[in-house]
Design a protein around this motif. Structure first.
Motif, mmCIF file in Angstrom:
data_model
loop_
_atom_site.group_PDB
_atom_site.id
_atom_site.type_symbol
_atom_site.label_atom_id
_atom_site.label_comp_id
_atom_site.label_asym_id
_atom_site.label_seq_id
_atom_site.Cartn_x
_atom_site.Cartn_y
_atom_site.Cartn_z
ATOM 1 N N LYS A 196 0.812 -1.216 0.000
ATOM 2 C CA LYS A 196 0.000 0.000 0.000
ATOM 3 C C LYS A 196 0.845 1.265 0.000
ATOM 4 C CE LYS A 196 -4.003 -2.015 -0.034
ATOM 5 N NZ LYS A 196 -4.833 -1.966 -1.259
ATOM 6 N N GLN A 197 1.936 1.265 0.775
ATOM 7 C CA GLN A 197 2.863 2.391 0.782
ATOM 8 C C GLN A 197 4.284 1.844 0.851
ATOM 9 O OE1 GLN A 197 2.112 5.432 3.677
ATOM 10 N NE2 GLN A 197 0.015 5.791 3.008
ATOM 11 N N PRO A 198 5.263 2.609 0.421
ATOM 12 C CA PRO A 198 6.657 2.143 0.490
ATOM 13 C C PRO A 198 7.083 1.828 1.920
ATOM 14 C CG PRO A 198 6.466 4.053 -0.955
ATOM 15 C CD PRO A 198 5.139 3.914 -0.271
ATOM 16 N N CYS A 255 5.372 7.104 -8.225
ATOM 17 C CA CYS A 255 5.933 8.320 -8.811
ATOM 18 C C CYS A 255 6.850 8.954 -7.773
ATOM 19 C CB CYS A 255 4.829 9.301 -9.218
ATOM 20 S SG CYS A 255 3.698 9.736 -7.874
ATOM 21 N N PRO A 256 7.827 9.754 -8.185
ATOM 22 C CA PRO A 256 8.779 10.339 -7.232
ATOM 23 C C PRO A 256 8.069 11.153 -6.147
ATOM 24 C CG PRO A 256 9.545 10.630 -9.493
ATOM 25 C CD PRO A 256 8.147 10.097 -9.579
ATOM 26 N N GLY A 257 8.325 10.798 -4.882
ATOM 27 C CA GLY A 257 7.792 11.558 -3.752
ATOM 28 C C GLY A 257 6.379 11.209 -3.340
ATOM 29 N N CYS A 258 5.672 10.361 -4.120
ATOM 30 C CA CYS A 258 4.282 10.058 -3.747
ATOM 31 C C CYS A 258 4.227 8.803 -2.871
ATOM 32 C CB CYS A 258 3.418 9.882 -4.998
ATOM 33 S SG CYS A 258 3.862 8.449 -5.995
ATOM 34 N N ASP A 259 3.083 8.605 -2.218
ATOM 35 C CA ASP A 259 2.931 7.491 -1.290
ATOM 36 C C ASP A 259 2.495 6.208 -1.978
ATOM 37 O OD1 ASP A 259 3.703 8.997 0.872
ATOM 38 O OD2 ASP A 259 1.653 9.616 1.364
ATOM 39 N N GLY A 260 2.027 6.294 -3.204
ATOM 40 C CA GLY A 260 1.573 5.097 -3.912
ATOM 41 C C GLY A 260 2.714 4.151 -4.216
ATOM 42 N N THR A 261 2.417 2.843 -4.280
ATOM 43 C CA THR A 261 3.459 1.848 -4.519
ATOM 44 C C THR A 261 3.114 0.979 -5.718
ATOM 45 O OG1 THR A 261 4.620 -0.049 -3.571
ATOM 46 C CG2 THR A 261 2.354 0.261 -2.884
ATOM 47 N N LEU A 262 4.159 0.553 -6.422
ATOM 48 C CA LEU A 262 4.002 -0.363 -7.543
ATOM 49 C C LEU A 262 3.826 -1.804 -7.082
ATOM 50 C CD1 LEU A 262 6.873 1.039 -9.805
ATOM 51 C CD2 LEU A 262 4.431 1.312 -10.230
#
Length: 918
Positions: A196-198, A255-262
């Motif tokens: 969900k988040q890094p 994306c750089p700096g965002c909380d979303g994760t691949l």
């Protein structure tokens, strides 16, 4: 999941979820899958199938999970997995942290420990009864417990909570062991990764050691992209494989700096080993041996298979459709050397032909035409149906219609309990075991949660077969086909693996009635006096073209020579593998044989479980938590379910809330319709609820409950507001219910004016303005003045009807009724209706929590009945305690008249009269 081949180790990951502002302040949860809705403080929060922290306040997150690692070492198929999670409480106040994880049902926990402020708290395996007393003493003072619970198709959940002091950290370490099973030609390790988040330190490491040599290794993931694929490190050097995946925080970000994760999906490792020797592979280490036998390039033994298909009423709809679909594919895959028959049953037995037919193209085509016409009808006569299949095989054998060297098997698919003909399950098992006489195999497929899986499991094992539960869902067809593929290709019959009597003892099972293509037989034992110079091994089996007979001299493997640079994670793996197999087989033996044989098997399994520190159904792991503020220690227990406990849990919601010795009985689910009309399915075992509304024209009569087996019918009629409200909407409510119990001769009409009971040809009228009680042989009625009516049917369900009185001069609203179902588990598996279809549980998953149109009502994605629905977190009211204001119950709201959750369309449940079925 079940469409994936092979064996899975489902290992779960740490993730951070969104928060709900309505939840209690200051508690964070490291939690498991969607079914693990929190069991503390009455909170409700959706989860997905992964570890995650759940923030329960509007403050900044003050607990940080900064490291989660999974370290799996597989040594000759024996998997040793260590899962480590580290969290820091950054707040200036103490907080309770929940640690939950899923592990395979066939695995045994061997250790759980916590490191808190430099002090280690380590679990100790004890006899279950002794652990129970220690646990009860603690729980009586309100302490929490760690449990293993039913969690899904192949998983069970370990769960524990601990209070962490301000600005302190905690490390959780869970270890479990399992022998990987080979299925369809491969082993598989699956790790579900949904952060969900890094996460600062996120790592999966798997090392595979196979002295036979590794034939192939494949590592992939459902979420791989061009950026992530290169991050998988895979090294294979003959007899060792190393696979790791450890993305940095920046590499995890969408994306750089965002909380979303691949990182969102399944990480999968598949592998197999070289199989050059027909004798198999024998490994001797530290006085114990293990023999892996899986010969290749053998011809299939022709099979004579009778498919016995349940077409009872409870199979209606999607179940029978999926059964037909799977059978059509299976029939097409039959070899021309095979013979087959088709029998369908309810309370009547109907066979396609009176003997088996060779699987020619013409016969297969005719059989497929027959399958397409199978439809659900009445009751369930398992005994007569299976005996019909047995007699058909016996007769064809006697008349020499079948090849001499071929295997006879029956495949039974059913979704319910036997309730027609012979219905006493031990008697059915006795009848079928006697008729089969060890001459054929019986494979049982239990469809859904209502089936008595223990009954099928025992009956299969009594007759050289296995049982498998088929879970309702969009992939049920794949499950059916997958099971058939596992057992369809028999390579050898009556396989004996023989070892010298003077060289070995304490053997695990070494005779197998069948060896299936793509599987593996594993035998382990102790080498007497460490004598490896006189270790002759012989394997004998009956093949199709000729008998299989091979022998040879076994020799010890020099692990130091094969792996000179490795520090072995546990050098006694062969002994632990032997103990694992022995305990599993003793637990099976404890369910059959004479009383003394069962007792001896149980005692030996307990002794070995304690000696090797395995958490089995006979033992519990007790851990003493840090001292609480009142100075008392608080032990908790890691427990493992018995099959009976698992079955009971899965029937309700694939979840186990507490062990059998819990201090309080578990709450029962309630199914209700109240208000405008709002339908709600409360699932206390999951701390969750589902709800939907039905919009209809005033005067519409809906079928709420229909149980054809028990003769129970409940219909309800709607009424509208006096006039349209200023908001332009006319609300509808239930104002009249009709209740029938045909077997008991009962008819009851409940309206907002009065209550009419017709029984044995006599009418009884009760008024809401009175307090009244009617007790009869078949039904009890209790009227609480101007409040409620409780209807208790003999040996069956209980209904509660609530009366909502509205001010007589109200400009819009009228009096209306609410309808609540209790003890729904007493109804038959065939029960249906707008409410009744949910009485035996509903399987669903919720994920992807996101902001909704209203800030306090987030949206999410629900996976249910093979569909993805957009649902909203809202609430409905339960008026049982407070008929005026009601209690708010958080629930997942399904839009558009419950579309996707309700079978069919809401209009399918409209009937023509209060006591009509159509």
């Amino acid at each position: 999941m079940s469409g994936l081949q092979g064996v899975r180790l489902l290992l779960l990951w740490a993730s951070v979820c969104l928060w709900l502002p309505s939840l209690a302040r200051g508690t964070l949860v490291i939690s498991g899958d969607h079914e693990a809705l929190q069991e503390t403080r009455g909170n409700y929060l959706p989860t997905d199938k992964s570890f995650h922290i759940m923030k329960r306040s509007t403050n900044e997150a003050t607990v940080e999970v900064y490291s989660v690692k999974v370290d799996c070492t597989v040594t000759s198929r024996f998997a040793h997995t260590v899962m480590t999670s580290k969290a820091l409480n950054k707040a200036n106040f103490s907080q309770e942290i929940f640690f939950e994880i899923e592990l395979p049902k066939t695995a045994f926990i061997t250790n759980f420990s916590m490191e808190i402020e430099g002090q280690m708290y380590v679990g100790e395996v004890k006899e279950k009864e002794k652990a129970k007393k220690q646990y009860e003493k603690a729980v009586s003072s309100g302490q929490t417990a760690g449990l293993v619970k039913a969690s899904g198709r192949k998983m069970e959940k370990f769960s524990v909570s601990v209070n962490i002091a301000a600005e302190s950290n905690v490390t959780f370490i869970l270890t479990y062991e399992e022998l990987l099973q080979r299925k369809l030609g491969q082993y598989e390790i699956l790790t579900r990764v949904k952060p969900k988040q890094p996460v600062q330190e996120l790592q999966i490491v798997t090392n595979i050691y196979e002295p036979q040599g590794i034939s192939y290794v494949d590592a992939n993931a459902t979420f791989f992209s061009n950026e992530l694929l290169p991050l998988v490190e895979k090294r294979v050097t003959g007899n060792k494989a190393h696979i790791s995946f450890s993305p940095t925080m920046e590499q995890q970000r969408k994306c750089p700096g965002c909380d979303g994760t691949l990182i969102d999906g399944d990480f999968i490792i598949k592998y197999d080993v070289n199989r050059a020797k027909s004798l198999g592979d024998i490994q001797i280490v530290n006085g114990y041996f293990v023999h892996f036998f899986a010969p290749a390039d053998l011809p299939n033994v022709p099979k004579n298979v009778v498919f016995v298909i349940d077409r009872s009423g409870s199979m209606h709809g999607r179940k029978i459709e999926q059964t037909r679909e799977a059978l059509l594919v299976i029939l097409e895959d039959l070899s021309e050397e095979d013979h087959f028959a088709l029998i369908q049953f309810d309370d009547y037995i109907d066979s396609w032909r009176e003997s088996l037919s060779k699987a020619t193209k013409e016969n297969v085509a005719a059989g497929m035409d027959y399958v397409r016409k199978i439809s659900a009808r009445a009751m369930t006569n398992i005994n007569s149906a299976v005996l019909k299949g047995v007699n058909m095989l016996v007769k064809d054998r006697q008349e020499k219609r079948l090849p001499e060297k071929s295997i006879d098997m029956i495949i039974l698919l059913t979704d319910g309990m036997p309730n027609s003909g012979e219905s006493h399950t031990p008697k059915i098992q006795e009848n079928i075991h006697s008729a089969i006489g060890g001459n054929m195999s019986l494979f049982c497929l239990g469809f859904g949660n209502s089936v008595d899986y223990t009954f099928l499991d025992v009956m299969s094992k009594q007759n050289k077969g296995v049982a498998r539960r088929i879970f309702e869902g969009s992939d049920a067809v794949v499950q059916l086909q997958g099971f058939y593929e596992e057992v369809a290709s028999t390579l050898l019959l009556e396989v004996d693996l023989r070892y010298p009597d003077n060289a070995v003892d304490s053997l695990t099972a070494n005779h197998y009635s069948q060896f299936f293509k793509g599987s593996e037989i594993v035998v382990a034992g102790r080498v007497m006096n460490n004598d490896v110079d006189n270790f002759m091994v012989e394997v004998f089996g009956q093949g199709f073209e000729e008998d299989f007979n091979v022998q040879g001299q076994a020799s010890a493997v020099d692990w130091d020579e094969i792996y000179p640079d490795e520090e072995y994670i546990f050098g006694d793996f062969t002994e632990r593998l032997w103990a694992y197999l022995t305990i599993q087989q003793l637990l099976e033996n404890s369910k059959k044989g004479t009383g003394d044989e069962k007792a001896n098997a149980t005692a030996k399994a307990l002794e070995m479980s304690l000696h090797y520190s395995f958490v089995t159904p006979l033992t519990s792991m007790v851990v003493t938590k840090p001292e609480t503020e009142d100075g008392q220690d608080s032990p908790f227990i890691a427990d493992k379910l018995t099959e009976e406990q698992r079955q009971q849990a899965e029937r309700v919601s694939h979840r186990y809330a507490s062990p059998s010795y819990a201090m309080q009985p578990p709450a029962q689910p309630t199914y209700l319709v109240d208000g405008d009309p709002h339908f709600m399915i409360e699932l206390p075992e999951r701390d969750d609820a589902l709800c939907f509304n039905i919009d209809a024209i005033p005067g519409t009569i809906f079928n709420l409950v229909k149980d054809p087996e028990q003769g129970i019918l409940v219909n309800g009629q709607t009424i509208g507001d006096k006039k349209i409200a200023p908001n332009g909407k006319i609300n509808t409510y239930f104002w009249r219910f009709g209740i029938i119990h045909q077997t008991l001769g009962l008819r009851l009409e409940v309206s907002t004016q009065d209550i009419l009971l017709l029984q044995d040809g006599k009418w009884v009228k009760l008024l809401w303005s009175d307090r009244a009680s009617v007790k009869g042989l078949n039904v009890d009625l209790l009227v609480t003045k101007d409040h409620s009516l409780t209807v208790t049917l003999k040996d069956s369900v209980k209904f509660v009807v609530l009366l909502h009185k509205v001010w007589v001069k109200h400009p819009y609203h009228r009096d209306y009724l609410g309808f609540y179902t209790l003890d729904s588990h007493l109804l038959s598996p065939s029960v249906h209706g707008l409410l009744g279809q949910f009485y035996h549980g509903i399987e669903y998953e919720v994920s992807d929590l996101r902001p909704g149109e209203v800030p306090e009502k987030p949206d999410a994605t629900m996976f249910v009945k093979g569909q993805e629905l957009n649902v909203t977190r809202g609430w409905q009211r339960d008026f049982r305690k407070d008929v005026k204001n009601g209690d708010k119950v958080p629930c997942w709201f399904i839009h558009s008249n419950g579309t996707g959750l309700v079978d069919g369309d809401a209009t399918d449940y409209v009937v023509s009269g209060l006591f009509k079925t159509v």
